[in-house]
Design a protein around this motif. Structure first.
Motif, PDB file in Angstrom:
ATOM      1  N   GLY A   1       0.792  -1.226   0.000  1.00  0.00           N
ATOM      2  CA  GLY A   1       0.000   0.000   0.000  1.00  0.00           C
ATOM      3  C   GLY A   1       0.822   1.274   0.000  1.00  0.00           C
ATOM      4  N   THR A   2       2.027   1.209   0.568  1.00  0.00           N
ATOM      5  CA  THR A   2       2.863   2.404   0.668  1.00  0.00           C
ATOM      6  C   THR A   2       3.195   3.026  -0.687  1.00  0.00           C
ATOM      7  OG1 THR A   2       3.818   1.620   2.760  1.00  0.00           O
ATOM      8  CG2 THR A   2       5.053   3.285   1.541  1.00  0.00           C
ATOM      9  N   PRO A   3       3.501   2.246  -1.737  1.00  0.00           N
ATOM     10  CA  PRO A   3       3.811   2.878  -3.025  1.00  0.00           C
ATOM     11  C   PRO A   3       2.699   3.788  -3.548  1.00  0.00           C
ATOM     12  CG  PRO A   3       4.485   0.585  -3.062  1.00  0.00           C
ATOM     13  CD  PRO A   3       3.730   0.786  -1.787  1.00  0.00           C
ATOM     14  N   TYR A   4       1.436   3.445  -3.286  1.00  0.00           N
ATOM     15  CA  TYR A   4       0.348   4.290  -3.771  1.00  0.00           C
ATOM     16  C   TYR A   4       0.380   5.656  -3.090  1.00  0.00           C
ATOM     17  CZ  TYR A   4      -1.577   0.019  -5.804  1.00  0.00           C
ATOM     18  OH  TYR A   4      -1.754  -1.125  -6.538  1.00  0.00           O
ATOM     19  N   VAL A   5       0.671   5.668  -1.807  1.00  0.00           N
ATOM     20  CA  VAL A   5       0.752   6.943  -1.089  1.00  0.00           C
ATOM     21  C   VAL A   5       1.962   7.734  -1.556  1.00  0.00           C
ATOM     22  CG1 VAL A   5       0.822   8.029   1.177  1.00  0.00           C
ATOM     23  CG2 VAL A   5      -0.378   5.860   0.887  1.00  0.00           C
ATOM     24  N   VAL A   6       3.084   7.059  -1.782  1.00  0.00           N
ATOM     25  CA  VAL A   6       4.288   7.740  -2.260  1.00  0.00           C
ATOM     26  C   VAL A   6       4.026   8.417  -3.600  1.00  0.00           C
ATOM     27  CG1 VAL A   6       6.650   7.396  -3.070  1.00  0.00           C
ATOM     28  CG2 VAL A   6       5.872   6.243  -1.001  1.00  0.00           C
TER      29      VAL A   6
ATOM     30  N   ILE B   1      -3.178  12.957  -0.211  1.00  0.00           N
ATOM     31  CA  ILE B   1      -2.909  12.022   0.883  1.00  0.00           C
ATOM     32  C   ILE B   1      -4.083  11.069   1.080  1.00  0.00           C
ATOM     33  CG2 ILE B   1      -2.431  11.840   3.344  1.00  0.00           C
ATOM     34  CD1 ILE B   1      -1.121  14.588   3.190  1.00  0.00           C
ATOM     35  N   VAL B   2      -5.288  11.625   1.082  1.00  0.00           N
ATOM     36  CA  VAL B   2      -6.476  10.788   1.261  1.00  0.00           C
ATOM     37  C   VAL B   2      -6.645   9.832   0.093  1.00  0.00           C
ATOM     38  CG1 VAL B   2      -8.984  10.819   1.514  1.00  0.00           C
ATOM     39  CG2 VAL B   2      -7.600  12.545   2.674  1.00  0.00           C
ATOM     40  N   ALA B   3      -6.371  10.307  -1.122  1.00  0.00           N
ATOM     41  CA  ALA B   3      -6.475   9.430  -2.295  1.00  0.00           C
ATOM     42  C   ALA B   3      -5.481   8.276  -2.195  1.00  0.00           C
ATOM     43  CB  ALA B   3      -6.231  10.230  -3.571  1.00  0.00           C
ATOM     44  N   GLY B   4      -4.248   8.559  -1.773  1.00  0.00           N
ATOM     45  CA  GLY B   4      -3.265   7.497  -1.600  1.00  0.00           C
ATOM     46  C   GLY B   4      -3.684   6.496  -0.536  1.00  0.00           C
ATOM     47  N   ALA B   5      -4.261   7.001   0.563  1.00  0.00           N
ATOM     48  CA  ALA B   5      -4.730   6.105   1.627  1.00  0.00           C
ATOM     49  C   ALA B   5      -5.870   5.214   1.137  1.00  0.00           C
ATOM     50  CB  ALA B   5      -5.181   6.933   2.828  1.00  0.00           C
TER      51      ALA B   5
ATOM     52  N   LEU C   1     -14.911   7.852  -5.116  1.00  0.00           N
ATOM     53  CA  LEU C   1     -14.539   8.897  -4.152  1.00  0.00           C
ATOM     54  C   LEU C   1     -13.177   9.489  -4.492  1.00  0.00           C
ATOM     55  CD1 LEU C   1     -15.069  10.466  -1.536  1.00  0.00           C
ATOM     56  CD2 LEU C   1     -14.106   8.529  -0.264  1.00  0.00           C
ATOM     57  N   ILE C   2     -12.229   8.639  -4.881  1.00  0.00           N
ATOM     58  CA  ILE C   2     -10.902   9.117  -5.269  1.00  0.00           C
ATOM     59  C   ILE C   2     -11.001  10.035  -6.485  1.00  0.00           C
ATOM     60  CG2 ILE C   2      -8.679   8.392  -6.212  1.00  0.00           C
ATOM     61  CD1 ILE C   2      -8.918   5.880  -4.478  1.00  0.00           C
ATOM     62  N   GLU C   3     -11.805   9.642  -7.487  1.00  0.00           N
ATOM     63  CA  GLU C   3     -11.942  10.473  -8.690  1.00  0.00           C
ATOM     64  C   GLU C   3     -12.612  11.807  -8.357  1.00  0.00           C
ATOM     65  OE1 GLU C   3     -11.829  11.700 -12.659  1.00  0.00           O
ATOM     66  OE2 GLU C   3     -10.707  10.199 -11.509  1.00  0.00           O
ATOM     67  N   TRP C   4     -13.610  11.773  -7.470  1.00  0.00           N
ATOM     68  CA  TRP C   4     -14.276  13.024  -7.065  1.00  0.00           C
ATOM     69  C   TRP C   4     -13.300  13.947  -6.358  1.00  0.00           C
ATOM     70  CZ3 TRP C   4     -15.295  14.851  -2.025  1.00  0.00           C
ATOM     71  CH2 TRP C   4     -16.108  15.983  -1.968  1.00  0.00           C
ATOM     72  N   MET C   5     -12.477  13.393  -5.493  1.00  0.00           N
ATOM     73  CA  MET C   5     -11.492  14.207  -4.790  1.00  0.00           C
ATOM     74  C   MET C   5     -10.452  14.767  -5.753  1.00  0.00           C
ATOM     75  SD  MET C   5     -10.864  12.107  -1.266  1.00  0.00           S
ATOM     76  CE  MET C   5      -9.701  13.355  -0.740  1.00  0.00           C
ATOM     77  N   ARG C   6     -10.072  13.962  -6.751  1.00  0.00           N
ATOM     78  CA  ARG C   6      -9.099  14.446  -7.729  1.00  0.00           C
ATOM     79  C   ARG C   6      -9.651  15.621  -8.517  1.00  0.00           C
ATOM     80  NH1 ARG C   6      -7.921  14.366 -12.891  1.00  0.00           N
ATOM     81  NH2 ARG C   6      -9.908  13.335 -13.363  1.00  0.00           N
TER      82      ARG C   6
END
Length: 274
Positions: free
Chosen positions: A151-156, A197-201, A259-264
């Motif tokens: 999961g860490t690579p997505y946040v990075v 940050i939220v999208a990566g999480a 939700l990720i797309e909406w935040m983006r």
């Protein structure tokens, strides 16, 4: 008149062909899913059309079955724990790399995102051999740590992309006004890059929620997650309750992706207005 003739837009054959191929690919991927999912509402005991009737019995059985509830609980615990650790580690790494030279940043970034390109079976075997020496195989903490690795690579990636557009002069200005480094990062940087940050999480949670291979290597009978329980259900008891569990997984993953797309889009529009 020669000088006032209007040219009609020419039909682009290749663009139309590319659009048609795209539609066919989406249909190829989605039609089997759409055809199977209604069976979760069947009142019958087998996966067959036509359905004898509509019922929520399989969702009731899903929520009343201890094995399914345990798998859902484990998926939630591991997913939330892995997402939290991935966010802390990935954000820290992204902030640290932001102040490095280009060559050093590329080397460290390649190392951090290696779990995304490494075959999952190799990573699962390596984690099993490493965690077995630490006594973490068959434990929820071991599962959380293993899913943190993926999961860490997505946040990075998400945080690093946001930091590329961040003006570090804001941090220097905050420090010059008396703010400590921690306060400058917490009160100035984090609010600006919070959507990334939220999208990566969320990406880290989805990656954990859908993971199967690593769980097969590390989980004991009490740590089985929902995807593995779904795999066992397909192998041992192919009833509509399996489709009901798949529906839950699809809705969770699709909802988080939406939700990720909406935040983006919200982040892009806010940057355009500022």
């Amino acid at each position: 008149m020669p000088g006032s003739s209007k040219h009609k837009p020419r039909f682009d054959v290749w663009r139309a062909l590319a659009g048609a191929v795209t539609v066919l690919v989406f249909l190829f991927l989605l039609v089997p899913i759409i055809a199977v999912l209604p069976l979760s509402f069947s009142s019958g005991s087998f996966l067959a059309y036509p359905m004898p009737g509509l019922s929520l019995r399989w969702y009731e059985e899903l929520l009343a079955n201890y094995k399914w509830l345990l798998a859902l609980r484990n998926s939630a615990i591991v997913g939330i724990g892995a997402a939290a650790l991935s966010t802390v580690l990935g954000l820290s790494a992204a902030i640290a790399m932001n102040g490095m030279g280009k060559r050093t940043k590329q080397i460290i970034s390649g190392f951090l995102i290696a779990p995304l390109v490494m075959p999952v079976i190799i990573m699962a075997v390596g984690l099993y051999l490493f965690f077995s020496n630490l006594g973490l195989v068959g434990t929820l903490p071991g599962m959380i740590l293993a899913h943190t690795v993926i999961g860490t690579p997505y946040v990075v990636i998400s945080a690093s992309a946001a930091l590329q557009n961040f003006d570090m002069q804001l941090i220097r200005a905050a420090k010059s006004l008396g703010a400590s480094p921690w306060m400058a990062y917490r009160r100035v940087m984090l609010p600006i890059i919070r959507p990334a940050i939220v999208a990566g999480a969320l990406f880290a949670f989805v990656a954990s929620f859908d993971e199967v291979v690593i769980v097969l290597f590390l989980a004991g009978p009490g740590q089985v997650t929902l995807p593995v329980r779904l795999f066992e259900g397909i192998r041992d008891e192919l009833t509509p309750v399996v489709i009901a569990a798949a529906m839950i997984m699809i809705f969770v993953s699709t909802g988080l992706m939406a939700l990720i797309e909406w935040m983006r889009r919200r982040s892009v529009s806010s940057r355009g207005m500022s």
